[in-house]
Motif scaffolding. Structure first.
Motif, PDB file in Angstrom:
ATOM      1  N   ARG A   1       0.816  -1.215   0.000  1.00  0.00           N
ATOM      2  CA  ARG A   1       0.000   0.000   0.000  1.00  0.00           C
ATOM      3  C   ARG A   1       0.855   1.272   0.000  1.00  0.00           C
ATOM      4  N   SER A   2       2.090   1.181   0.476  1.00  0.00           N
ATOM      5  CA  SER A   2       2.969   2.342   0.582  1.00  0.00           C
ATOM      6  C   SER A   2       4.152   2.183  -0.364  1.00  0.00           C
ATOM      7  N   ILE A   3       4.674   3.332  -0.833  1.00  0.00           N
ATOM      8  CA  ILE A   3       5.829   3.326  -1.738  1.00  0.00           C
ATOM      9  C   ILE A   3       6.854   4.335  -1.253  1.00  0.00           C
ATOM     10  N   VAL A   4       8.091   3.885  -1.145  1.00  0.00           N
ATOM     11  CA  VAL A   4       9.219   4.741  -0.785  1.00  0.00           C
ATOM     12  C   VAL A   4      10.140   4.805  -1.995  1.00  0.00           C
ATOM     13  N   LEU A   5      10.491   6.022  -2.416  1.00  0.00           N
ATOM     14  CA  LEU A   5      11.406   6.227  -3.543  1.00  0.00           C
ATOM     15  C   LEU A   5      12.710   6.791  -3.003  1.00  0.00           C
ATOM     16  N   ILE A   6      13.831   6.185  -3.388  1.00  0.00           N
ATOM     17  CA  ILE A   6      15.129   6.629  -2.865  1.00  0.00           C
ATOM     18  C   ILE A   6      16.133   6.805  -3.997  1.00  0.00           C
ATOM     19  N   HIS A   7      16.558   8.053  -4.195  1.00  0.00           N
ATOM     20  CA  HIS A   7      17.717   8.360  -5.037  1.00  0.00           C
ATOM     21  C   HIS A   7      18.880   8.595  -4.063  1.00  0.00           C
ATOM     22  N   HIS A   8      20.036   8.974  -4.568  1.00  0.00           N
ATOM     23  CA  HIS A   8      21.153   9.210  -3.649  1.00  0.00           C
ATOM     24  C   HIS A   8      22.109  10.250  -4.213  1.00  0.00           C
ATOM     25  N   THR A   9      22.954  10.756  -3.343  1.00  0.00           N
ATOM     26  CA  THR A   9      23.972  11.722  -3.751  1.00  0.00           C
ATOM     27  C   THR A   9      25.032  11.006  -4.576  1.00  0.00           C
ATOM     28  N   ASN A  10      25.711  11.767  -5.412  1.00  0.00           N
ATOM     29  CA  ASN A  10      26.826  11.258  -6.203  1.00  0.00           C
ATOM     30  C   ASN A  10      26.441  10.045  -7.053  1.00  0.00           C
ATOM     31  N   CYS A  11      25.287  10.130  -7.692  1.00  0.00           N
ATOM     32  CA  CYS A  11      24.792   9.032  -8.528  1.00  0.00           C
ATOM     33  C   CYS A  11      25.474   9.048  -9.893  1.00  0.00           C
ATOM     34  N   GLY A  12      25.729   7.867 -10.414  1.00  0.00           N
ATOM     35  CA  GLY A  12      26.340   7.751 -11.737  1.00  0.00           C
ATOM     36  C   GLY A  12      25.487   8.340 -12.844  1.00  0.00           C
ATOM     37  N   LEU A  13      24.156   8.366 -12.654  1.00  0.00           N
ATOM     38  CA  LEU A  13      23.292   8.945 -13.693  1.00  0.00           C
ATOM     39  C   LEU A  13      23.461  10.453 -13.804  1.00  0.00           C
ATOM     40  N   GLU A  14      24.081  11.063 -12.812  1.00  0.00           N
ATOM     41  CA  GLU A  14      24.339  12.503 -12.883  1.00  0.00           C
ATOM     42  C   GLU A  14      25.540  12.817 -13.768  1.00  0.00           C
ATOM     43  N   SER A  15      26.315  11.798 -14.116  1.00  0.00           N
ATOM     44  CA  SER A  15      27.535  12.039 -14.896  1.00  0.00           C
ATOM     45  C   SER A  15      27.438  11.578 -16.349  1.00  0.00           C
ATOM     46  N   ILE A  16      26.289  11.017 -16.744  1.00  0.00           N
ATOM     47  CA  ILE A  16      26.115  10.645 -18.145  1.00  0.00           C
ATOM     48  C   ILE A  16      24.898  11.382 -18.700  1.00  0.00           C
TER      49      ILE A  16
END
Length: 186
Positions: free
Chosen positions: A103-118
């Motif tokens: 019933r609940s959803i938690v979304l977690i991104h993070h600092t220094n992610c590789g997707l920030e560099s491509i």
């Protein structure tokens, strides 16, 4: 199994390592055998005890169960590059909710992610290299907070999900281990 983060665990070589050059996978298989020797059936089904699904980046620095105080059977964990909500994540969340009771959803991104560099040019590079452009988007981003907001919006507006009232998004700091909650309206 030994890793760069856990060098104290035994890493013996065996004959099977020389037969198969994929030594890391051989170590994983041996670790599983050791795990199975001590394993007992937890007596639970596939329904998460806490009725929560966690969507997070696949980054090896995120030990989600430890960071969130979760035990075996507590949640569904869906991981991909960036932790972004893609069509396949919606597919998994839909099954998680409609067939398995979350019933609940938690979304977690993070600092220094590789997707920030491509960038999305990654797809064009692949096309030049292999002669075919991937049908999937890279989903690269430069602002983790904004991408968490976008992911929350994608979940909230999906017609396939039954429960969209308890969705929260966070950015995990890989240097402190702390979660920072993201305001979806900011």
């Amino acid at each position: 199994m030994s890793t760069s983060a856990n060098p104290s665990v035994e890493t013996d070589s065996s004959a099977s390592d020389t037969a198969h050059p994929d030594k890391v996978i051989n170590r994983l298989v041996r670790a599983n055998s050791n795990y199975a020797d001590k394993f007992t059936d937890p007596g639970m089904d596939a329904r998460p005890v806490l009725q929560v699904a966690v969507v997070a980046c696949m980054d090896a620095r995120l030990d989600l169960h430890a960071a969130l105080g979760l035990e075996l059977g507590d949640c569904h964990t869906i991981r991909n590059a960036g932790g972004v909500v893609t069509d396949d994540v919606i597919r998994s969340l839909t099954i998680s909710q409609r067939a398995l009771g979350t019933r609940s959803i938690v979304l977690i991104h993070h600092t220094n992610c590789g997707l920030e560099s491509i960038t999305e040019e990654f797809r064009q590079d692949l096309e030049r290299e292999v002669g075919q452009r991937p049908v999937w988007a890279v989903e690269a981003y430069t602002d983790a907070e904004q991408d968490v907001r976008q992911s929350m919006q994608r979940v909230r507006t999906s017609p396939f999900l039954l429960h969209t009232d308890d969705i929260r998004g966070f950015v995990f700091d890989v240097t402190t281990g702390l979660l920072r909650e993201i305001d979806p309206a900011a």
